[in-house]
Design an enzyme around this catalytic site. Structure first.
Site, PDB file in Angstrom:
ATOM      1  N   ASP A   1       0.862  -1.171   0.000  1.00 26.09           N
ATOM      2  CA  ASP A   1       0.000   0.000   0.000  1.00 26.09           C
ATOM      3  C   ASP A   1       0.905   1.229   0.000  1.00 26.09           C
ATOM      4  OD1 ASP A   1      -2.448   1.556   0.467  1.00 26.09           O
ATOM      5  OD2 ASP A   1      -1.603   1.864   2.460  1.00 26.09           O
TER       6      ASP A   1
ATOM      7  N   ASP B   1      -1.725  -1.066   5.884  1.00 24.47           N
ATOM      8  CA  ASP B   1      -1.942  -0.419   7.173  1.00 24.47           C
ATOM      9  C   ASP B   1      -3.411  -0.325   7.563  1.00 24.47           C
ATOM     10  OD1 ASP B   1      -2.346   1.554   5.021  1.00 24.47           O
ATOM     11  OD2 ASP B   1      -2.653   2.957   6.663  1.00 24.47           O
TER      12      ASP B   1
END
Length: 238
Positions: free
Chosen positions: A22, A187
């Protein structure tokens, strides 16, 4: 020139050849830029600015959802045309941050070191983000991280965004890596949900955005304090 790793990377006995990262909240701290661009767009509508901390809790599901959440925070309901217009102004101001060298976005500690180590170990690396591809690419080039990254999948690359698995599967295809030999690093619940749906393991960091929820509560396969801890999971010491 890449040098071979002493042994092949593996995740709990499963061979690995690709890592998907990400972007916002995992590789880069971008909350300040997003808040600044968003508030400039809101100001054009005569709306009061949102605190950066509030904006950080809105990050994660792509810019259209960010606009929807910002409007709700200001007690506004936008029709489709108004939402599209505000989104376009947000994109305009976000792009200007790069053009005018006003961007504050920076890699988190250990990012460059880790990407280089994975790259040198012949791992294929992709960034999979809900941020538009042009913005993700611009940031990664400016911060000199693209030399270690093989592919970028943005929020506008595929028909669907995370938490749908489509972007992760597209990234694997771009890397010529089987999803069964890939690992996601993120996350947020979006990353976890997308990885689960793509049937790949997910490692999380605790410092990201995760829509205001505690990242340490994520149902991931492992939590690492810093990305420099990641290679140790893939090439554990005997």
């Amino acid at each position: 020139m890449r040098t071979a790793a002493p042994v092949s990377a593996a995740w709990r006995g499963r061979p690995l050849s690709g890592i998907l990262f990400d972007l916002d909240g995992t590789l880069l701290n971008t909350a300040s830029d997003i808040a600044r661009a968003l508030n400039r767009a809101l100001a054009e509508h005569g709306w009061a600015p949102l605190p950066a901390g509030d904006v950080s809790r809105m990050i994660g599901r792509g810019s259209p959802i960010l606009i929807e959440r910002a409007a709700a925070a200001r007690g506004q309901v936008l029709n489709d045309a108004a939402a599209a217009a505000l989104l376009e102004r947000f994109f305009h101001h976000y792009g200007e941050l790069e053009e005018r060298n006003e961007s504050d976005a920076q890699p988190y500690p250990g990012v460059s070191e880790t990407l280089q180590k994975l790259h040198d170990a012949q791992m294929r690396i992709a960034v999979v983000t809900n941020k538009q591809h042009r913005f993700a690419s611009g940031l990664l080039h400016r911060l000199d991280l693209m030399r270690w990254i093989d592919a970028i999948v943005g929020g506008d690359t595929c028909e669907r965004r995370k938490p749908d698995p489509q972007p992760l599967l597209f990234a694997c295809e771009s890397l010529a890596v089987s999803p069964s030999q890939a690992l996601m690093v993120g996350d947020s619940i979006n990353d976890v949900s997308a990885a689960r749906a793509a049937h790949m393991p997910i490692v999380c960091v605790p410092y990201g955005y995760n829509e205001g929820q505690d990242p340490r509560l994520l149902a991931c396969d492992a939590m690492i304090e810093n990305l420099t801890d990641l290679p140790g999971l893939l090439w554990p010491l005997p």
